[in-house]
Write an enzyme that holds these catalytic residues in place. Structure first.
Site, PDB file in Angstrom:
ATOM      1  N   LYS A 116       0.791  -1.533   0.140  1.00  0.00           N
ATOM      2  CA  LYS A 116       0.199  -0.220   0.143  1.00  0.00           C
ATOM      3  C   LYS A 116       1.570   1.195   0.163  1.00  0.00           C
ATOM      4  CE  LYS A 116      -3.833  -2.383  -0.325  1.00  0.00           C
ATOM      5  NZ  LYS A 116      -4.373  -3.248   0.510  1.00  0.00           N
TER       6      LYS A 116
HETATM    7  C1  LIG Z   1      -6.306  -4.444   0.887  1.00  0.00           C
HETATM    8  C2  LIG Z   1      -7.236  -3.721   1.014  1.00  0.00           C
HETATM    9  C3  LIG Z   1      -7.761  -4.305   1.726  1.00  0.00           C
HETATM   10  C4  LIG Z   1      -7.280  -4.690   2.766  1.00  0.00           C
HETATM   11  O1  LIG Z   1      -6.165  -4.321   3.842  1.00  0.00           O
HETATM   12  P1  LIG Z   1      -5.008  -5.363   4.593  1.00  0.00           P
HETATM   13  O2  LIG Z   1      -4.784  -4.060   5.565  1.00  0.00           O
HETATM   14  O3  LIG Z   1      -4.782  -6.137   3.813  1.00  0.00           O
HETATM   15  O4  LIG Z   1      -6.286  -6.114   5.077  1.00  0.00           O
HETATM   16  C5  LIG Z   1      -9.109  -3.828   2.345  1.00  0.00           C
HETATM   17  N1  LIG Z   1      -9.454  -3.762   0.922  1.00  0.00           N
HETATM   18  C6  LIG Z   1      -8.986  -2.783  -0.169  1.00  0.00           C
HETATM   19  C7  LIG Z   1      -9.091  -2.052  -1.163  1.00  0.00           C
HETATM   20  C8  LIG Z   1      -7.735  -3.102  -0.535  1.00  0.00           C
HETATM   21  O5  LIG Z   1      -6.666  -3.271  -1.656  1.00  0.00           O
END
Ligand SMILES: *Cc1c(COP(=O)(O)O)cnc(C)c1O
Length: 405
Positions: free
Chosen positions: A191
């Site tokens: 991210k």
């Molecule tokens: C990565 C992601 C999540 C989940 O994030 P985590 O921190 O891995 O739980 C939720 N929604 C979207 C759209 C994502 O891309």
């Protein structure tokens, strides 16, 4: 993420500051939720201009806690998008509520008109996802939520740093209608900023923030969650069965430094996205990702759209040929109804989302991250042009035009 690729799909940007901070944390003797988590939460509030921030161990956990804090449960419906990661829908099921899928608009984000059609007496929340970091139409979504007295829980997994109408995503300034607003961010490895695994919930609602904190650590009463501190006390009370979703100080130590670097990361992402646009503009076989004027795009993903009718190859072949040229790609996302588990849902959950289903076969995410160089962006764009050039479909129109001359 094979190292044999010239440009892998992703590489995280962590430096010596993060490494030193982890070592310091380990040496401090305090590993789990403690002073660094508190510092990270304060810094995150300052950055997003949110009133409250609670650090958790993932965005998924944050979304689940937001729904739980709003007391969403059995018999309730939550409206979300079909074009998202599975966890957006899983958390609704974890809360024992019913997911209802409202189709996307041309920008790939949930379409407020489709949301309006899905609202029933059972609807308790709208769960929009700012896909790729492009903010949803929050004015329309908040207006709908305000009119129907329902909550908005934003999945900001892609959107840390994004802005709508000059306001940071997750800030919830007091002038905004719909007091019941919550946002969950992701600090997963890929991210815009990372703690390896991690997440944050923000809100302007004090009661909701306190409930998220309570439920993030077993439902143990406030004041006792630091019971291992030197001056802490052994006594605690469980007020309800909570979850084990707290963030560790080791994660927060990374997050504090990532947050300091975030603006630079976002500037690089925007610069590279702009460069892709310049290098791919005029290539008729591809459509550039949508942008909007009245907001700041966080550019988590560069989701190219293929014009399959102008190509002799499929999306799968396009991905394979880019890989042969050393470029890693991905697809975001397999629409929810196409997964075997959700396909078997009764009733509303199946939904009807022709726009998401027709967009899906055209989507390819190109590498976009601050650890890339400008030369790598150029390399990827040239690879895309080369693949397209070799697979251009001769249209009837151009054949006729040739015959006429
Ligand atoms: C990565 C992601 C999540 C989940 O994030 P985590 O921190 O891995 O739980 C939720 N929604 C979207 C759209 C994502 O891309």
């Amino acid at each position: 993420m094979s190292s044999s690729l010239v440009v892998p799909f992703h590489r995280p940007s962590v430096g010596e500051e993060e490494i030193a901070a982890i070592a310091d944390t380990l040496r401090s003797g305090w590993l789990t939720t403690g002073p660094r988590v508190a510092e990270f939460e304060t810094a995150f509030c300052a950055y997003t201009e949110a009133r409250f921030a609670v650090a958790v161990n993932s965005c998924t956990a944050g979304l689940h806690l937001a729904l739980a804090a709003l007391r969403i449960g059995e018999g309730d419906e939550v409206i979300t998008t079909p074009l998202t990661f599975c966890s957006t829908v899983n958390v609704i099921l974890h809360a024992r509520a019913t997911p209802v899928l409202a189709d996307v608009g041309a920008d790939g984000n949930i379409n407020p008109q489709r949301i309006a059609e899905c609202i029933t007496r059972r609807t308790k929340a709208i769960l929009p996802v700012h896909l790729a970091g492009l903010p949803c139409d929050m004015r329309a979504i908040r207006e709908l939520a305000g009119r129907h007295g329902i909550a908005v829980v934003e999945d900001c997994a892609h959107a840390v740093g994004a802005q709508v109408d000059g306001q940071r995503i997750g800030s919830f300034p007091p002038d905004q209608a719909g007091r019941k607003g919550m946002a969950a961010f992701s600090f997963y490895a890929t991210k815009n900023m990372t703690t390896g695994e991690g997440g944050m919930v923000t809100t302007a609602d004090q009661e909701a923030a306190e409930r998220v904190r309570l439920l993030s650590l077993h439902g143990i009463s406030k004041g006792a969650w630091n019971r291992y501190a030197d001056r802490g006390h052994w006594y605690y009370e469980v007020l309800e069965p909570g979850f084990k979703y707290n963030m560790m100080d080791i994660q927060a130590a990374i997050g504090i430094h990532q947050l300091r670097k975030l603006e630079r990361f976002l500037e690089l992402r925007a610069r590279y996205a702009h460069l892709y646009g310049e290098l791919l503009r005029g290539v008729e076989e591809v459509e550039l990702p949508p942008t909007k004027l009245d907001c700041r795009h966080a550019w988590h993903l560069y989701m190219l759209r293929l014009h399959l009718d102008r190509l002799t190859i499929s999306r799968e072949q396009f991905i394979e040929q880019l890989r042969e040229r050393g470029v890693g790609t991905s697809v975001h996302f397999i629409p929810i109804p196409l997964h075997p588990y959700y396909a078997g849902f009764p009733g509303e959950a199946r939904g009807s989302c022709p726009a998401a289903l027709s967009l899906y076969p055209r989507l390819v995410s190109l590498p976009l991250y601050p650890a890339m160089t400008e030369a790598q962006v150029e390399y990827v764009a040239h690879a895309v042009r080369a693949v397209v050039r070799a697979s251009r479909r001769q249209t009837r129109v151009s054949v006729a035009a040739c015959a006429a001359t």
